[in-house]
Design a protein around this motif. Structure first.
Motif, PDB file in Angstrom:
ATOM      1  N   MET A   1       0.843  -1.198   0.000  1.00  0.00           N
ATOM      2  CA  MET A   1       0.000   0.000   0.000  1.00  0.00           C
ATOM      3  C   MET A   1       0.877   1.246   0.000  1.00  0.00           C
ATOM      4  N   ARG A   2       0.576   2.188  -0.877  1.00  0.00           N
ATOM      5  CA  ARG A   2       1.293   3.450  -0.940  1.00  0.00           C
ATOM      6  C   ARG A   2       0.328   4.596  -0.679  1.00  0.00           C
ATOM      7  N   THR A   3       0.838   5.665  -0.073  1.00  0.00           N
ATOM      8  CA  THR A   3       0.019   6.838   0.211  1.00  0.00           C
ATOM      9  C   THR A   3       0.525   8.009  -0.612  1.00  0.00           C
ATOM     10  N   LEU A   4      -0.351   8.596  -1.408  1.00  0.00           N
ATOM     11  CA  LEU A   4      -0.027   9.799  -2.170  1.00  0.00           C
ATOM     12  C   LEU A   4      -0.606  10.999  -1.433  1.00  0.00           C
ATOM     13  N   ILE A   5       0.268  11.914  -1.021  1.00  0.00           N
ATOM     14  CA  ILE A   5      -0.166  13.170  -0.404  1.00  0.00           C
ATOM     15  C   ILE A   5       0.094  14.269  -1.419  1.00  0.00           C
ATOM     16  N   THR A   6      -0.959  14.832  -1.966  1.00  0.00           N
ATOM     17  CA  THR A   6      -0.798  15.789  -3.051  1.00  0.00           C
ATOM     18  C   THR A   6      -1.516  17.104  -2.792  1.00  0.00           C
ATOM     19  N   ASP A   7      -0.861  18.172  -3.199  1.00  0.00           N
ATOM     20  CA  ASP A   7      -1.481  19.490  -3.237  1.00  0.00           C
ATOM     21  C   ASP A   7      -2.599  19.464  -4.285  1.00  0.00           C
ATOM     22  N   ILE A   8      -3.437  20.493  -4.289  1.00  0.00           N
ATOM     23  CA  ILE A   8      -4.547  20.546  -5.243  1.00  0.00           C
ATOM     24  C   ILE A   8      -4.302  21.591  -6.332  1.00  0.00           C
ATOM     25  N   ASP A   9      -4.285  22.870  -5.961  1.00  0.00           N
ATOM     26  CA  ASP A   9      -4.195  23.945  -6.954  1.00  0.00           C
ATOM     27  C   ASP A   9      -2.829  23.978  -7.629  1.00  0.00           C
ATOM     28  N   GLY A  10      -2.833  23.916  -8.953  1.00  0.00           N
ATOM     29  CA  GLY A  10      -1.584  23.932  -9.700  1.00  0.00           C
ATOM     30  C   GLY A  10      -0.882  22.589  -9.718  1.00  0.00           C
ATOM     31  N   THR A  11      -1.375  21.652  -8.922  1.00  0.00           N
ATOM     32  CA  THR A  11      -0.782  20.317  -8.872  1.00  0.00           C
ATOM     33  C   THR A  11      -1.739  19.304  -9.496  1.00  0.00           C
ATOM     34  N   LEU A  12      -2.965  19.249  -9.024  1.00  0.00           N
ATOM     35  CA  LEU A  12      -3.989  18.439  -9.688  1.00  0.00           C
ATOM     36  C   LEU A  12      -4.845  19.302 -10.608  1.00  0.00           C
ATOM     37  N   ILE A  13      -5.258  20.460 -10.112  1.00  0.00           N
ATOM     38  CA  ILE A  13      -6.106  21.351 -10.903  1.00  0.00           C
ATOM     39  C   ILE A  13      -5.265  22.124 -11.918  1.00  0.00           C
ATOM     40  N   GLY A  18      -5.762  15.612 -17.905  1.00  0.00           N
ATOM     41  CA  GLY A  18      -4.814  14.948 -17.015  1.00  0.00           C
ATOM     42  C   GLY A  18      -5.462  14.505 -15.722  1.00  0.00           C
ATOM     43  N   LEU A  19      -6.356  15.339 -15.180  1.00  0.00           N
ATOM     44  CA  LEU A  19      -7.055  14.977 -13.947  1.00  0.00           C
ATOM     45  C   LEU A  19      -7.971  13.780 -14.176  1.00  0.00           C
ATOM     46  N   LYS A  20      -8.595  13.735 -15.342  1.00  0.00           N
ATOM     47  CA  LYS A  20      -9.453  12.588 -15.666  1.00  0.00           C
ATOM     48  C   LYS A  20      -8.631  11.302 -15.695  1.00  0.00           C
ATOM     49  N   ALA A  21      -7.455  11.360 -16.329  1.00  0.00           N
ATOM     50  CA  ALA A  21      -6.586  10.181 -16.393  1.00  0.00           C
ATOM     51  C   ALA A  21      -6.072   9.805 -15.004  1.00  0.00           C
ATOM     52  N   PHE A  22      -5.727  10.819 -14.203  1.00  0.00           N
ATOM     53  CA  PHE A  22      -5.270  10.580 -12.831  1.00  0.00           C
ATOM     54  C   PHE A  22      -6.363   9.894 -12.022  1.00  0.00           C
ATOM     55  N   ASN A  23      -7.591  10.419 -12.108  1.00  0.00           N
ATOM     56  CA  ASN A  23      -8.710   9.837 -11.364  1.00  0.00           C
ATOM     57  C   ASN A  23      -8.955   8.385 -11.770  1.00  0.00           C
ATOM     58  N   GLU A  24      -8.878   8.124 -13.058  1.00  0.00           N
ATOM     59  CA  GLU A  24      -9.097   6.755 -13.544  1.00  0.00           C
ATOM     60  C   GLU A  24      -8.028   5.813 -12.993  1.00  0.00           C
ATOM     61  N   PHE A  25      -6.787   6.288 -12.948  1.00  0.00           N
ATOM     62  CA  PHE A  25      -5.693   5.464 -12.433  1.00  0.00           C
ATOM     63  C   PHE A  25      -5.882   5.180 -10.943  1.00  0.00           C
ATOM     64  N   ILE A  26      -6.257   6.204 -10.183  1.00  0.00           N
ATOM     65  CA  ILE A  26      -6.461   6.021  -8.741  1.00  0.00           C
ATOM     66  C   ILE A  26      -7.627   5.071  -8.485  1.00  0.00           C
ATOM     67  N   ARG A  27      -8.724   5.248  -9.220  1.00  0.00           N
ATOM     68  CA  ARG A  27      -9.879   4.353  -9.049  1.00  0.00           C
ATOM     69  C   ARG A  27      -9.490   2.897  -9.311  1.00  0.00           C
ATOM     70  N   ASN A  29      -6.664   1.582  -8.901  1.00  0.00           N
ATOM     71  CA  ASN A  29      -5.636   1.100  -7.972  1.00  0.00           C
ATOM     72  C   ASN A  29      -5.934   1.497  -6.529  1.00  0.00           C
ATOM     73  N   ARG A  30      -7.210   1.645  -6.202  1.00  0.00           N
ATOM     74  CA  ARG A  30      -7.592   2.122  -4.871  1.00  0.00           C
ATOM     75  C   ARG A  30      -7.156   1.156  -3.770  1.00  0.00           C
ATOM     76  N   ASN A  31      -7.003  -0.104  -4.088  1.00  0.00           N
ATOM     77  CA  ASN A  31      -6.539  -1.069  -3.087  1.00  0.00           C
ATOM     78  C   ASN A  31      -5.039  -0.972  -2.844  1.00  0.00           C
ATOM     79  N   TYR A  32      -4.361  -0.222  -3.712  1.00  0.00           N
ATOM     80  CA  TYR A  32      -2.906  -0.111  -3.624  1.00  0.00           C
ATOM     81  C   TYR A  32      -2.457   1.301  -3.248  1.00  0.00           C
ATOM     82  N   ILE A  33      -3.277   2.306  -3.592  1.00  0.00           N
ATOM     83  CA  ILE A  33      -2.887   3.701  -3.372  1.00  0.00           C
ATOM     84  C   ILE A  33      -3.909   4.404  -2.483  1.00  0.00           C
TER      85      ILE A  33
END
Length: 244
Positions: A1-13, A18-27, A29-33
């Protein structure tokens, strides 16, 4: 299990595809991330970002540049009161701090209410000089504080020992997550404390010079892509490296 701690503005937003692809990847791999946000936004602003930008719901979030921590428990986000007890030292007096800084004409208070954070706007042509002046005035008045400048126009004043990095370390300890299991991501100066607290991190392609300079030589991954695409790029880099 890995934990991603990420800023929002300018980092995800800032990158909808790109955010759509990121969300799909996290969904996928939710059991891993495990997903955690660390942002300067307050709760109202954070909820607006969830609604307007399509962010995923995280397992926890650090708001107001570290002043507040919320953890998801049985589907409900619960405030970490122990964190407030930890940062509420005798040297923190928000009313006194606000009074001391009221004489600085270049500071424009933001209309935010948080007993552990003062927020200002200012034209920061020399961030180090301005933060040093503010810190000095507060110390002269008996206030020990963290003075954090970012984006060339924002200044946050918080209790000593309170920033994104310290809040993240506290949260990881509460959740019994090792520092080596964490990957952080950010774009601006107020994310520097996150990078200093952990060994793995992703500087998105659009990261500000101030952040890059503060963590220079520390071995973090520098993404070619901006915003969420850059976070995903860096996340995949660390995952692939671990699987070698």
């Amino acid at each position: 299990m890995r934990t991603l701690i990420t800023d929002i503005d300018g980092t995800l937003i800032g990158d909808r595809p790109g955010l759509k692809a990121f969300n799909e990847f996290i969904r996928a791999n939710r059991n891993y991330i495990r997903l955690v946000y660390a942002t300067g936004r307050d709760m109202r602003e954070y909820e607006n970002a969830l609604k307007d930008e399509g962010l995923l719901l995280p397992e926890a979030m650090i708001l107001d540049t570290g002043a507040d921590i919320f953890v998801k428990k049985q589907g409900v986000y619960i405030s970490e009161g122990g964190w407030h007890s930890k940062i509420s030292g005798p040297s923190w007096d928000i009313k006194k701090a606000a009074g001391i800084l009221s004489g600085l004409e270049y500071l424009s208070p933001q209309n935010k209410e948080n007993p552990y954070k003062l927020s200002y706007c200012a034209a920061l042509d020399d961030e180090k000089r301005v933060t040093a002046e503010i810190d000095g005035l507060l110390k002269d008045g008996g206030i020990e504080a963290e003075v954090i400048a970012s984006h060339g126009c924002y200044i946050d004043v918080l209790p000593k020992g309170c920033d994104k990095g310290m809040a993240a370390l506290y949260l990881m300890e509460k959740l019994k997550i090792g520092r080596d299991e964490v990957i952080v991501a950010g774009d601006s100066e107020n994310d520097a404390d996150l990078f200093e607290a952990f060994e793995k991190g992703v500087l998105v392609g659009n990261a500000r010079h101030g952040l890059k300079k503060s963590v220079e030589g520390m071995g973090f991954y520098e993404a070619k892509a901006d915003c969420a695409s850059g976070v995903l790029e860096g996340l995949k880099y660390y995952i692939e490296r671990e699987n070698l």
